[in-house]
Write an enzyme that holds these catalytic residues in place. Structure first.
Site, mmCIF file in Angstrom:
data_model
loop_
_atom_site.group_PDB
_atom_site.id
_atom_site.type_symbol
_atom_site.label_atom_id
_atom_site.label_comp_id
_atom_site.label_asym_id
_atom_site.label_seq_id
_atom_site.Cartn_x
_atom_site.Cartn_y
_atom_site.Cartn_z
ATOM 1 C CG ASP A 126 -3.020 -70.364 -4.278
ATOM 2 O OD1 ASP A 126 -3.933 -69.634 -4.697
ATOM 3 O OD2 ASP A 126 -2.360 -70.114 -3.250
ATOM 4 C CG MET B 158 3.800 -67.771 -0.273
ATOM 5 S SD MET B 158 2.756 -66.701 -1.284
ATOM 6 C CE MET B 158 1.156 -67.140 -0.649
ATOM 7 C CG ASP C 286 -2.171 -67.658 0.492
ATOM 8 O OD1 ASP C 286 -1.507 -68.666 0.157
ATOM 9 O OD2 ASP C 286 -3.235 -67.336 -0.065
ATOM 10 C CG MET D 261 2.179 -63.772 1.547
ATOM 11 S SD MET D 261 1.483 -62.706 0.277
ATOM 12 C CE MET D 261 0.093 -63.693 -0.281
ATOM 13 C CG MET E 94 2.710 -71.034 -6.242
ATOM 14 S SD MET E 94 1.261 -70.743 -5.190
ATOM 15 C CE MET E 94 0.763 -69.085 -5.698
ATOM 16 C CG HIS F 27 1.136 -71.207 0.367
ATOM 17 N ND1 HIS F 27 0.642 -70.559 -0.751
ATOM 18 C CD2 HIS F 27 2.463 -71.378 0.142
ATOM 19 C CE1 HIS F 27 1.628 -70.352 -1.598
ATOM 20 N NE2 HIS F 27 2.742 -70.832 -1.077
ATOM 21 C CG HIS G 203 -4.712 -71.872 0.604
ATOM 22 N ND1 HIS G 203 -3.919 -72.981 0.440
ATOM 23 C CD2 HIS G 203 -3.978 -70.814 0.170
ATOM 24 C CE1 HIS G 203 -2.763 -72.621 -0.079
ATOM 25 N NE2 HIS G 203 -2.768 -71.305 -0.241
ATOM 26 C CB SER H 93 -7.490 -67.865 -0.715
ATOM 27 O OG SER H 93 -6.422 -67.097 -0.229
#
Length: 216
Positions: free
Chosen positions: A173, A66, A33, A35, A135, A64, A31, A6
């Site tokens: 994850d 979010m 993330d 957000m 998740m 990913h 990966h 990550s």
């Protein structure tokens, strides 16, 4: 088992070097993330950072989202170099339309489910998906404890995929490390996201190798 370090756990002052380190260490994909501070109570980075990071590795970028309205930003992340784009079934965007945007861009689509969301919420879309991300923590922050009670969702997803004749990857994850990855493997998970367990290790290659061996 594939391991996806990550990016959230890397040293942000050395992003390029960190990506090259993960590449050399044997990571299968990266990966990322994203957000927005609205869908989850944290803000990370957006498409410009991913675009800047893209030249440092040829590993697939597993992005990913979010964020509350992913459909508004799909093209940005495609142009930044995403290979896989997953977004939450709980988001405010139209799910079918967002999947279509990803498909038309030649990127692989996936859906994500939070801990309180049942596996069945993604069933109507599974014939169009490359991946489902389960998740195993509440999304928003790294370093949380693994929620083993999320693992039964994996079997539900695998069974449904089999019934519709679709081969779909299942990713997990949250809180995955050397103490929890065997449970993920036994549950049938294909890809495990690991943040601090890999990026903060003294020897990333050894950490990734150990995680894979624990799944044998």
């Amino acid at each position: 088992m594939q391991i996806a370090p990550s990016f959230l756990s890397c040293d942000f002052s050395k992003m390029g070097e960190e990506l090259m380190r993960m590449d050399k260490a044997g990571a299968d994909l990266i990966h990322l993330d994203v957000m927005d501070g609205h869908f989850v109570p944290n803000i990370t980075f957006g498409a410009p950072v991913i675009k800047w990071a893209r030249p440092y590795t040829k590993l697939p970028f597993d992005v990913h989202l979010m964020i509350s309205e992913p459909h508004r930003y799909i093209q940005d992340f495609v142009q930044a170099g995403a290979d896989i784009i997953t977004f939450h079934v709980e988001c405010d965007s139209n799910i079918d339309e967002t999947i279509s945007l990803i498909e038309k861009s030649g990127v692989k689509p996936g859906l994500v489910i939070k801990p309180n969301t049942p596996a069945s919420s993604v069933f109507p879309y599974m014939d169009r998906l490359y991946m489902v991300l389960v998740m195993t923590v509440e999304p928003g922050f790294g370093g949380q404890s693994f929620m083993a009670d999320m693992l039964p969702k994996v079997q539900e997803l695998k069974e449904y995929a089999k019934n519709i004749g679709k081969d779909i990857l299942i990713e997990a994850d949250g809180g995955i490390n050397e103490n929890t990855i065997k449970q993920c493997s036994d549950a049938g998970i294909d890809i495990c996201v690991s943040g601090t367990g890999v990026f903060k290790a003294d020897d990333a290659a050894l950490a990734i190798d150990n995680l894979k061996k624990l799944c044998e």
